[in-house]
Design a protein around this motif. Structure first.
Motif, short mmCIF file in Angstrom:
data_model
loop_
_atom_site.label_atom_id
_atom_site.label_comp_id
_atom_site.label_asym_id
_atom_site.label_seq_id
_atom_site.Cartn_x
_atom_site.Cartn_y
_atom_site.Cartn_z
N UNK A 1 4.75 -6.00 -3.21
CA UNK A 1 5.57 -5.51 -2.10
C UNK A 1 5.58 -3.99 -2.03
N UNK A 2 5.88 -3.35 -3.15
CA UNK A 2 6.06 -1.89 -3.14
C UNK A 2 4.76 -1.11 -3.02
N UNK A 3 3.70 -1.60 -3.64
CA UNK A 3 2.48 -0.82 -3.70
C UNK A 3 1.40 -1.26 -2.73
N UNK A 4 1.52 -2.47 -2.19
CA UNK A 4 0.50 -2.95 -1.25
C UNK A 4 1.10 -3.20 0.13
N UNK A 5 2.10 -4.06 0.19
CA UNK A 5 2.60 -4.50 1.49
C UNK A 5 3.40 -3.42 2.23
N UNK A 6 4.35 -2.78 1.56
CA UNK A 6 5.14 -1.75 2.26
C UNK A 6 4.27 -0.63 2.80
N UNK A 7 3.33 -0.08 2.03
CA UNK A 7 2.46 0.96 2.60
C UNK A 7 1.60 0.44 3.76
N UNK A 8 1.13 -0.80 3.63
CA UNK A 8 0.31 -1.38 4.70
C UNK A 8 1.13 -1.53 5.98
N UNK A 9 2.37 -2.02 5.86
CA UNK A 9 3.21 -2.21 7.04
C UNK A 9 3.74 -0.90 7.59
N UNK A 10 3.82 0.11 6.77
CA UNK A 10 4.20 1.43 7.27
C UNK A 10 3.14 1.96 8.23
N UNK A 11 1.90 1.63 7.94
CA UNK A 11 0.78 2.07 8.78
C UNK A 11 0.50 1.09 9.92
N UNK A 12 0.79 -0.19 9.71
CA UNK A 12 0.49 -1.24 10.69
C UNK A 12 1.73 -2.11 10.88
N UNK A 13 2.76 -1.54 11.44
CA UNK A 13 4.04 -2.23 11.60
C UNK A 13 3.90 -3.54 12.36
N UNK A 14 2.98 -3.60 13.30
CA UNK A 14 2.81 -4.80 14.12
C UNK A 14 2.37 -6.01 13.29
N UNK A 15 1.86 -5.78 12.09
CA UNK A 15 1.40 -6.88 11.24
C UNK A 15 2.49 -7.43 10.33
N UNK A 16 3.62 -6.75 10.26
CA UNK A 16 4.68 -7.16 9.34
C UNK A 16 5.26 -8.51 9.79
N UNK A 17 5.22 -9.49 8.90
CA UNK A 17 5.73 -10.82 9.26
C UNK A 17 7.24 -10.76 9.55
N UNK A 18 7.71 -11.58 10.47
CA UNK A 18 9.14 -11.58 10.82
C UNK A 18 10.04 -11.80 9.61
N UNK A 19 9.63 -12.61 8.65
CA UNK A 19 10.48 -12.89 7.48
C UNK A 19 10.63 -11.68 6.57
N UNK A 20 9.82 -10.63 6.77
CA UNK A 20 9.93 -9.41 5.98
C UNK A 20 10.61 -8.28 6.75
N UNK A 21 11.03 -8.54 7.97
CA UNK A 21 11.68 -7.49 8.77
C UNK A 21 13.15 -7.43 8.51
#
Length: 71
Positions: free
Chosen positions: A51-71
């Motif tokens: 979450x902290x090292x892969x997903x959060x940075x990825x979604x910071x750059x590509x917010x549209x890809x963030x799954x609803x359950x992680x919003x």
């Protein structure tokens, strides 16, 4: 990272998280409490890094890809 690569990585991370959760449920159902807690703590560390090292940075750059359950 390109949007195409980010989308694949996002899907893989979500899938791996679900599989890790499934493995925790399996250990909880089949092993004693001390083994379950040890395993759960280990999986928690893996998921936190994901979450902290892969997903959060990825979604910071590509917010549209963030799954609803992680919003």
């Amino acid at each position: 990272m390109t949007n195409t690569t980010a989308k694949v990585i996002s899907e893989l991370m979500v899938s791996m998280g679900a599989r890790l959760n499934e493995s925790v449920r399996l250990v909880q159902a089949t092993e004693d409490d001390s083994e379950f807690k040890r395993y759960r703590d280990s999986v928690s560390k893996i998921m936190t890094i994901m979450l902290l090292e892969v997903m959060n940075p990825l979604y910071a750059e590509h917010l549209e890809l963030k799954p609803p359950e992680l919003r």
